[in-house]
Design a protein around this motif. Structure first.
Motif, PDB file in Angstrom:
ATOM      1  N   THR A 182       0.702  -1.155   0.067  1.00  0.00           N
ATOM      2  CA  THR A 182       0.065   0.139  -0.144  1.00  0.00           C
ATOM      3  C   THR A 182       1.187   1.342  -0.224  1.00  0.00           C
ATOM      4  O   THR A 182       1.985   0.869   0.086  1.00  0.00           O
ATOM      5  CB  THR A 182      -1.034  -0.083   1.357  1.00  0.00           C
ATOM      6  OG1 THR A 182      -0.227   0.241   2.424  1.00  0.00           O
ATOM      7  CG2 THR A 182      -1.611  -1.434   1.561  1.00  0.00           C
ATOM      8  N   TYR A 184       1.073   3.214   2.082  1.00  0.00           N
ATOM      9  CA  TYR A 184       1.812   3.321   3.494  1.00  0.00           C
ATOM     10  C   TYR A 184       2.732   2.283   3.952  1.00  0.00           C
ATOM     11  O   TYR A 184       2.973   2.201   5.141  1.00  0.00           O
ATOM     12  CB  TYR A 184       0.473   3.356   4.464  1.00  0.00           C
ATOM     13  CG  TYR A 184      -0.691   4.057   4.027  1.00  0.00           C
ATOM     14  CD1 TYR A 184      -0.605   5.794   4.414  1.00  0.00           C
ATOM     15  CD2 TYR A 184      -1.663   3.927   3.595  1.00  0.00           C
ATOM     16  CE1 TYR A 184      -1.582   6.540   3.826  1.00  0.00           C
ATOM     17  CE2 TYR A 184      -2.711   4.664   3.146  1.00  0.00           C
ATOM     18  CZ  TYR A 184      -2.565   5.980   3.016  1.00  0.00           C
ATOM     19  OH  TYR A 184      -3.605   6.852   2.820  1.00  0.00           O
ATOM     20  N   ALA A 214      -9.437  -1.113   2.835  1.00  0.00           N
ATOM     21  CA  ALA A 214      -9.197  -0.129   4.031  1.00  0.00           C
ATOM     22  C   ALA A 214      -7.622  -0.047   4.187  1.00  0.00           C
ATOM     23  O   ALA A 214      -7.206   1.198   4.429  1.00  0.00           O
ATOM     24  CB  ALA A 214      -9.705  -0.531   5.568  1.00  0.00           C
ATOM     25  N   ARG A 217      -6.583   2.971   1.781  1.00  0.00           N
ATOM     26  CA  ARG A 217      -7.138   4.131   2.037  1.00  0.00           C
ATOM     27  C   ARG A 217      -6.774   4.790   3.597  1.00  0.00           C
ATOM     28  O   ARG A 217      -6.849   5.901   3.495  1.00  0.00           O
ATOM     29  CB  ARG A 217      -8.614   4.003   1.849  1.00  0.00           C
ATOM     30  CG  ARG A 217      -9.139   3.631   0.394  1.00  0.00           C
ATOM     31  CD  ARG A 217     -10.674   3.647   0.223  1.00  0.00           C
ATOM     32  NE  ARG A 217     -10.990   3.529  -1.231  1.00  0.00           N
ATOM     33  CZ  ARG A 217     -12.064   3.674  -1.576  1.00  0.00           C
ATOM     34  NH1 ARG A 217     -13.141   4.056  -0.949  1.00  0.00           N
ATOM     35  NH2 ARG A 217     -12.376   3.220  -2.870  1.00  0.00           N
ATOM     36  N   GLU A 218      -6.716   3.782   4.364  1.00  0.00           N
ATOM     37  CA  GLU A 218      -6.713   4.359   5.719  1.00  0.00           C
ATOM     38  C   GLU A 218      -5.245   4.716   6.166  1.00  0.00           C
ATOM     39  O   GLU A 218      -4.437   3.856   5.949  1.00  0.00           O
ATOM     40  CB  GLU A 218      -7.184   3.317   6.940  1.00  0.00           C
ATOM     41  CG  GLU A 218      -8.700   3.265   6.859  1.00  0.00           C
ATOM     42  CD  GLU A 218      -9.257   4.251   7.311  1.00  0.00           C
ATOM     43  OE1 GLU A 218      -8.714   5.290   8.286  1.00  0.00           O
ATOM     44  OE2 GLU A 218     -10.725   4.567   6.960  1.00  0.00           O
ATOM     45  N   PRO A 219      -5.156   5.746   6.685  1.00  0.00           N
ATOM     46  CA  PRO A 219      -3.302   6.211   6.802  1.00  0.00           C
ATOM     47  C   PRO A 219      -2.919   5.524   7.955  1.00  0.00           C
ATOM     48  O   PRO A 219      -1.624   5.514   8.258  1.00  0.00           O
ATOM     49  CB  PRO A 219      -3.332   7.690   6.746  1.00  0.00           C
ATOM     50  CG  PRO A 219      -4.944   7.945   7.603  1.00  0.00           C
ATOM     51  CD  PRO A 219      -5.762   7.112   6.786  1.00  0.00           C
ATOM     52  N   THR A 220      -3.737   4.957   8.969  1.00  0.00           N
ATOM     53  CA  THR A 220      -3.204   4.366  10.302  1.00  0.00           C
ATOM     54  C   THR A 220      -3.742   2.805  10.361  1.00  0.00           C
ATOM     55  O   THR A 220      -4.932   2.455   9.855  1.00  0.00           O
ATOM     56  CB  THR A 220      -3.587   4.943  11.300  1.00  0.00           C
ATOM     57  OG1 THR A 220      -5.024   5.100  11.530  1.00  0.00           O
ATOM     58  CG2 THR A 220      -3.323   6.606  11.292  1.00  0.00           C
ATOM     59  N   GLU A 222      -4.710   1.693  13.096  1.00  0.00           N
ATOM     60  CA  GLU A 222      -6.019   1.798  13.888  1.00  0.00           C
ATOM     61  C   GLU A 222      -7.310   1.981  13.319  1.00  0.00           C
ATOM     62  O   GLU A 222      -8.307   1.525  13.317  1.00  0.00           O
ATOM     63  CB  GLU A 222      -5.880   2.866  14.854  1.00  0.00           C
ATOM     64  CG  GLU A 222      -4.750   2.521  16.043  1.00  0.00           C
ATOM     65  CD  GLU A 222      -3.320   3.274  15.589  1.00  0.00           C
ATOM     66  OE1 GLU A 222      -2.488   3.520  16.477  1.00  0.00           O
ATOM     67  OE2 GLU A 222      -3.264   3.262  14.227  1.00  0.00           O
ATOM     68  N   GLY A 223      -6.960   2.976  12.226  1.00  0.00           N
ATOM     69  CA  GLY A 223      -8.259   3.218  11.077  1.00  0.00           C
ATOM     70  C   GLY A 223      -8.742   1.914  10.258  1.00  0.00           C
ATOM     71  O   GLY A 223      -9.959   1.703  10.100  1.00  0.00           O
ATOM     72  N   VAL A 224      -7.615   1.083   9.974  1.00  0.00           N
ATOM     73  CA  VAL A 224      -7.895  -0.202   9.101  1.00  0.00           C
ATOM     74  C   VAL A 224      -8.720  -1.051  10.039  1.00  0.00           C
ATOM     75  O   VAL A 224      -9.709  -1.760   9.790  1.00  0.00           O
ATOM     76  CB  VAL A 224      -6.637  -0.889   8.775  1.00  0.00           C
ATOM     77  CG1 VAL A 224      -6.804  -2.265   8.165  1.00  0.00           C
ATOM     78  CG2 VAL A 224      -5.547  -0.011   7.918  1.00  0.00           C
ATOM     79  N   ARG A 226     -10.664  -0.478  12.559  1.00  0.00           N
ATOM     80  CA  ARG A 226     -11.894   0.321  12.622  1.00  0.00           C
ATOM     81  C   ARG A 226     -13.044  -0.086  11.604  1.00  0.00           C
ATOM     82  O   ARG A 226     -13.967  -0.474  11.561  1.00  0.00           O
ATOM     83  CB  ARG A 226     -11.909   1.787  13.050  1.00  0.00           C
ATOM     84  CG  ARG A 226     -11.549   1.997  14.526  1.00  0.00           C
ATOM     85  CD  ARG A 226     -11.810   3.335  14.769  1.00  0.00           C
ATOM     86  NE  ARG A 226     -10.907   4.289  14.122  1.00  0.00           N
ATOM     87  CZ  ARG A 226      -9.553   4.665  14.686  1.00  0.00           C
ATOM     88  NH1 ARG A 226      -9.314   4.359  15.946  1.00  0.00           N
ATOM     89  NH2 ARG A 226      -8.884   5.459  14.105  1.00  0.00           N
ATOM     90  N   ARG A 227     -12.320   0.067  10.313  1.00  0.00           N
ATOM     91  CA  ARG A 227     -13.049  -0.130   9.131  1.00  0.00           C
ATOM     92  C   ARG A 227     -13.269  -1.635   9.124  1.00  0.00           C
ATOM     93  O   ARG A 227     -14.351  -1.955   8.689  1.00  0.00           O
ATOM     94  CB  ARG A 227     -12.152   0.060   7.874  1.00  0.00           C
ATOM     95  CG  ARG A 227     -11.932   1.807   7.685  1.00  0.00           C
ATOM     96  CD  ARG A 227     -13.372   2.164   6.660  1.00  0.00           C
ATOM     97  NE  ARG A 227     -13.177   1.712   5.550  1.00  0.00           N
ATOM     98  CZ  ARG A 227     -12.672   2.277   4.572  1.00  0.00           C
ATOM     99  NH1 ARG A 227     -11.896   3.238   4.680  1.00  0.00           N
ATOM    100  NH2 ARG A 227     -12.788   1.832   3.319  1.00  0.00           N
TER     101      ARG A 227
END
Length: 397
Positions: A182, A184, A214, A217-220, A222-224, A226-227
């Motif tokens: 990704t 990131y 996720a 798209r998610e920069p963190t 933690e965001g992944v 949660r998605r």
């Protein structure tokens, strides 16, 4: 004290080895006995009929022979067994001069009827076996579609994955893994869905689909997480097969930074990953704060965060499901991957996973009670050659 302890452990290992050898010899003897049993029954019937008075008959032996052969042998062998049994009865009747009597005719018809029924049983068993083989093939294709074999090199990392089913005839389960390059960094996931069967497979598909989207798209991390959790909750309300009340998924999400030097991990109630360094040292990547599995986030405060570790060149990250850490030996002792791997050095991720699986089989004596998903990722040293893949993600045992 040390010598007595070492002797005791050696005796224990020797005892387990003798036990496994004995079990193997017993299974081989049982298979050999079953293969000769139909012929043995016919011989016993002949001997019984010859050695006993005319009022006794060996018909039970002759009728049992084709029934035993039906599920074990091919159609032609079952036919030969039935024909031999009927011919033996006829020859004995001619020898005794009783071929025209009502009892003799009844006995011959009985053996013939049982032989025909054995042929029908053989056909049913063979057809069921063909259907089972077809179902296995479909399951294997589905397994590879849900859990495709990752490339041997992703984002500059060497990668290997294995899925070992506890049931030799099963390819699909609730364990999962994924690797994705990704913006990131390289992101990884290994998880274990609660439950079995098609519901668990559906949950695996949901988790992997949400993770792949996720991760891009998610920069963190933690965001992944949660998605993925939201996707499980959403699909749980839409599908009856996904348990939205009691269902949960333990999962480890990991991320190797674009420069390869930093490793971040979010652990949602999953066994802790291991970091194997090039010199044989091993570190257990325990989270600073425990977090609940995916699907149970609303029961906590939701303030978990990713933990970071250095990921030096030559190091290997090992992610696994609890099928590895909960494997037991004959005495009930759990397999300890950290203790087993500490101090060992492997040429690459494939050799690590192959050696680990072989060691688990030795520990359990060849049996397993739970599926096992393994994912190994190596940050190569500068100039290390690209390794060619030779291990598939799901292997028939």
């Amino acid at each position: 004290m040390g010598q007595r302890g070492g002797s005791s452990r050696g005796a224990g290992r020797a005892g387990r080895a003798r036990s496994r050898t004995g079990d193997g010899n017993g299974r081989r003897f049982a298979r050999t006995f079953l293969r000769v049993l139909p012929a043995l029954l016919i011989v016993l019937g002949l001997g019984f009929d010859v050695l006993t008075p005319p009022s006794f008959t060996g018909a039970p032996f002759f009728t049992a022979a084709p029934l035993i052969a039906a599920p074990l042998f091919a159609f032609s062998t079952t036919l030969l067994t039935g024909a031999t049994a009927a011919l033996a009865v006829l020859m004995l009747q001619l020898r005794n001069g009783s071929s025209g009597k009502v009892e003799a005719v009844t006995e011959l018809v009985t053996v013939f009827t049982v032989a025909v029924l054995a042929l029908l049983i053989n056909r049913v068993v063979r057809r069921s076996g063909a259907q089972l083989a077809s179902a296995r093939g479909v399951a294997e294709v589905a397994q590879r579609a849900v859990l495709p074999t990752p490339a041997g090199r992703i984002g500059g990392l060497h990668v290997s994955a294995r899925y070992e089913a506890a049931d030799a005839d099963a390819f699909i389960g609730g364990d999962l893994y994924a690797v994705q390059d990704t913006p990131y960094g390289v992101r990884l996931a290994v998880g274990d869905v609660r439950g079995k069967g098609l519901g668990a497979v559906e949950a695996v598909a949901v988790v992997l689909g949400a993770f792949r989207e996720a991760a891009e798209r998610e920069p963190t991390l933690e965001g992944v997480a949660r998605r993925v959790e939201r996707a499980l909750a959403r699909e749980g309300t839409r599908r009856d097969s996904l348990d939205s009340v009691e269902g949960f998924t333990t999962c480890v999400l990991a991320e190797v930074s674009p420069d390869g030097g930093t490793l971040r991990v979010v652990n949602r109630g999953h066994p802790e990953p291991l970091l194997l360094r090039a010199d044989g040292k091993l570190e257990v990547l325990a989270p600073a704060e425990a977090a609940l599995p995916l699907g149970m986030g609303e029961l906590g405060d939701g303030r978990y965060r990713a933990d970071a570790w250095p990921f030096p060149a030559g190091s290997t990250l090992l992610l696994y499901t609890d099928g590895l850490s909960e494997a037991r030996d004959a005495a009930g002792a759990f397999y300890e991957p950290a203790e087993r791997l500490r101090g060992r050095i492997f040429p690459g991720p494939e050799e690590l996973l192959a050696g680990l699986i072989a060691d688990v089989r030795r520990h359990t004596g060849g049996g397993a009670t739970d599926d096992m998903a393994l994912l190994a990722v190596v940050r190569p040293t500068p100039g290390q050659a690209v390794r060619r893949r030779s291990v598939t993600a799901a292997r028939r045992r």
